[in-house]
Design a protein around this motif. Sequence first.
Motif, short mmCIF file in Angstrom:
data_model
loop_
_atom_site.label_atom_id
_atom_site.label_comp_id
_atom_site.label_asym_id
_atom_site.label_seq_id
_atom_site.Cartn_x
_atom_site.Cartn_y
_atom_site.Cartn_z
N VAL A 106 1.00 -27.23 -48.10
CA VAL A 106 0.29 -26.65 -46.96
C VAL A 106 -0.11 -27.82 -46.08
O VAL A 106 -0.84 -28.72 -46.51
CB VAL A 106 -0.94 -25.85 -47.40
N GLN A 107 0.37 -27.82 -44.85
CA GLN A 107 0.17 -28.95 -43.95
C GLN A 107 -0.78 -28.60 -42.81
O GLN A 107 -0.83 -27.47 -42.33
CB GLN A 107 1.52 -29.38 -43.35
N ASN A 108 -1.53 -29.61 -42.40
CA ASN A 108 -2.39 -29.52 -41.21
C ASN A 108 -3.50 -28.48 -41.34
O ASN A 108 -3.70 -27.63 -40.47
CB ASN A 108 -1.54 -29.25 -39.96
N ILE A 109 -4.23 -28.57 -42.43
CA ILE A 109 -5.40 -27.72 -42.63
C ILE A 109 -6.59 -28.42 -41.96
O ILE A 109 -6.92 -29.55 -42.30
CB ILE A 109 -5.70 -27.56 -44.13
N GLY A 110 -7.21 -27.76 -41.03
CA GLY A 110 -8.34 -28.40 -40.38
C GLY A 110 -8.84 -27.62 -39.19
O GLY A 110 -8.24 -26.62 -38.77
N PRO A 111 -9.94 -28.07 -38.59
CA PRO A 111 -10.52 -27.37 -37.44
C PRO A 111 -9.71 -27.62 -36.17
O PRO A 111 -8.89 -28.54 -36.10
CB PRO A 111 -11.92 -28.00 -37.33
N SER A 112 -9.96 -26.79 -35.19
CA SER A 112 -9.29 -26.93 -33.90
C SER A 112 -9.66 -28.24 -33.23
O SER A 112 -10.74 -28.81 -33.48
CB SER A 112 -9.67 -25.76 -32.98
N ILE A 113 -8.76 -28.72 -32.39
CA ILE A 113 -9.02 -29.93 -31.60
C ILE A 113 -9.35 -29.50 -30.17
O ILE A 113 -8.59 -28.75 -29.56
CB ILE A 113 -7.81 -30.87 -31.60
N LYS A 114 -10.47 -29.98 -29.67
CA LYS A 114 -10.88 -29.63 -28.32
C LYS A 114 -10.40 -30.67 -27.34
O LYS A 114 -10.79 -31.83 -27.41
CB LYS A 114 -12.41 -29.50 -28.24
N PHE A 115 -9.54 -30.24 -26.43
CA PHE A 115 -9.00 -31.14 -25.41
C PHE A 115 -9.52 -30.67 -24.07
O PHE A 115 -9.11 -29.64 -23.56
CB PHE A 115 -7.47 -31.11 -25.47
N ILE A 116 -10.43 -31.40 -23.50
CA ILE A 116 -11.16 -31.04 -22.28
C ILE A 116 -11.98 -29.77 -22.55
O ILE A 116 -12.92 -29.81 -23.29
CB ILE A 116 -10.23 -30.89 -21.06
N GLU A 117 -11.58 -28.62 -21.99
CA GLU A 117 -12.42 -27.43 -22.10
C GLU A 117 -11.96 -26.45 -23.17
O GLU A 117 -12.69 -25.53 -23.50
CB GLU A 117 -12.45 -26.71 -20.74
N LYS A 118 -10.76 -26.60 -23.67
CA LYS A 118 -10.19 -25.60 -24.56
C LYS A 118 -9.89 -26.20 -25.93
O LYS A 118 -9.25 -27.24 -26.03
CB LYS A 118 -8.90 -25.04 -23.94
N ALA A 119 -10.32 -25.51 -26.99
CA ALA A 119 -10.01 -25.94 -28.35
C ALA A 119 -8.88 -25.07 -28.89
O ALA A 119 -8.93 -23.84 -28.81
CB ALA A 119 -11.24 -25.81 -29.24
N ASP A 120 -7.86 -25.71 -29.43
CA ASP A 120 -6.72 -24.99 -29.98
C ASP A 120 -6.55 -25.36 -31.45
O ASP A 120 -6.82 -26.49 -31.86
CB ASP A 120 -5.44 -25.34 -29.23
N PRO A 121 -6.06 -24.43 -32.26
CA PRO A 121 -5.90 -24.69 -33.69
C PRO A 121 -4.78 -25.67 -33.97
O PRO A 121 -3.86 -25.84 -33.17
CB PRO A 121 -5.57 -23.31 -34.27
N LEU A 122 -4.87 -26.33 -35.11
CA LEU A 122 -3.81 -27.23 -35.54
C LEU A 122 -2.58 -26.41 -35.96
O LEU A 122 -2.68 -25.24 -36.31
CB LEU A 122 -4.29 -28.08 -36.71
N PRO A 123 -1.40 -27.04 -35.94
CA PRO A 123 -0.17 -26.33 -36.32
C PRO A 123 -0.03 -26.19 -37.84
O PRO A 123 0.82 -26.83 -38.48
CB PRO A 123 0.94 -27.21 -35.73
#
Length: 323
Positions: free
Chosen positions: A217-234
Motif C-alpha cells: 500500500v503506497q502513499n498513505i498520508g494526509p492531503s497536501i495543501k498547495f496554495i488554497e486547495k488541499a488534494d489527497p495523495l495518490p
Amino acid sequence: MKYTAHSRQYTGATAIADCRFQIADCRMAGGDIRLGASWRPWRLAGLILMLGFCGRALAIGECGAQFLKMGVGARACAMGEAFAAVADDASAIYWNPAGLRKAERTEVLGMQNFWLLDMSYQYVAAVVPSRLGSFGVAAAYSSSGKIPRYEEFRKVGEYSAYDAAGTIAYANHVTSLSYGASIKLIQQAIDSVSATGFAADLGLLYDLGMLSAGVAVQNIGPSIKFIEKADPLPLNVKAGLAVKVGPVVLAADANKARDNSFDLNVGAEGVVLGVLALRAGYNTANSFTAGGGVTWKMVSVDYAFVPYKEIDATHRISARVRF
C-alpha cells in the motif's frame, strides 16, 4: 502569467480537446494552472505537454503529488513495473518495502530518467542488511527545466518547478514472510509557491523460492495543501505474483490507485550466463516496455525503454553497486 495551484491531474488530450484552461499537478509540483486570455491555443497545447507528466500516461486523476507514481529503477520499469513480488534490490523501497529483506549485501542504486522535453527525474537509494533487519534510505527529485513566463504575448522571464521526496525504510521477516514499512517527506514547489507533506508505505512479501507473492500500500498520508486547495495523495494498492525458474522471472501485478481505474502490469526477465539480462513488459496504463542490463561482479547497469502512448518515449538508466 497568473496561476492558481491546487495539485490536481488532468488529461492533456482532453484538455486540448475541450479547451479547458486547467492542467494537472503531474510532475510539476502539483499545480492546476489557469491561463489568461493572452495565451494562444498552441501555447496551451505546448504547456500541457510540458507539464503533462501523469504517472499513468496522462490518465485522469484527482490527486496531488503525482510524481510519487513514477516508477524507479530501470530493471523494474523494463518489466512493465510488475515488481511487487520481485522487489529484491534497493528499489524495493519504492515498489514494496518488505523486499528490502531480500538484500544480502549493502547495495546502492542510482537512476536517471530522461523525461519529456527538458524534464528530468533522479532517484537514489541504499539498503543495508543486518541481524536486526534491513534498513533503507532513498531520495527522489524531479525538475521541470525552465518554463517561459508570458504576459500579453510577450516573454517576460522564466520560472521552474520541482518535486522532491526523502524516504527511510525498514524490513524484517518471520520465516518466509517479510514485512516492511517506509516513511517519506514530500516537498513540492512551482515558482515561489511550495507545499510540504508526508506519507507512508506498507508491504508484505511471501517468498517460497520459486514462487513469491507481494502486496503493498503506497502513499498513505494526509492531503497536501498547495496554495488554497488541499488534494489527497495518490494512494495505491498493489498485489503481485512472481515465478522464478532458473534464470527466468515472470511477474504480474494488479494495481488500484485512488485516482485511476484498475491496472495490470506483466513482465519477464531472462539472464544469460549471469551477465546479460533481457527484459520486457506491458502496463495497461501505458504500453509495452523493454530493456536490458549487464552485470559484472558487484556492478549492474540497466536500461529501460518506456513509451507513453499519447506523447513520446522515455529512457531510464540505472546502476547498482553491491558491497
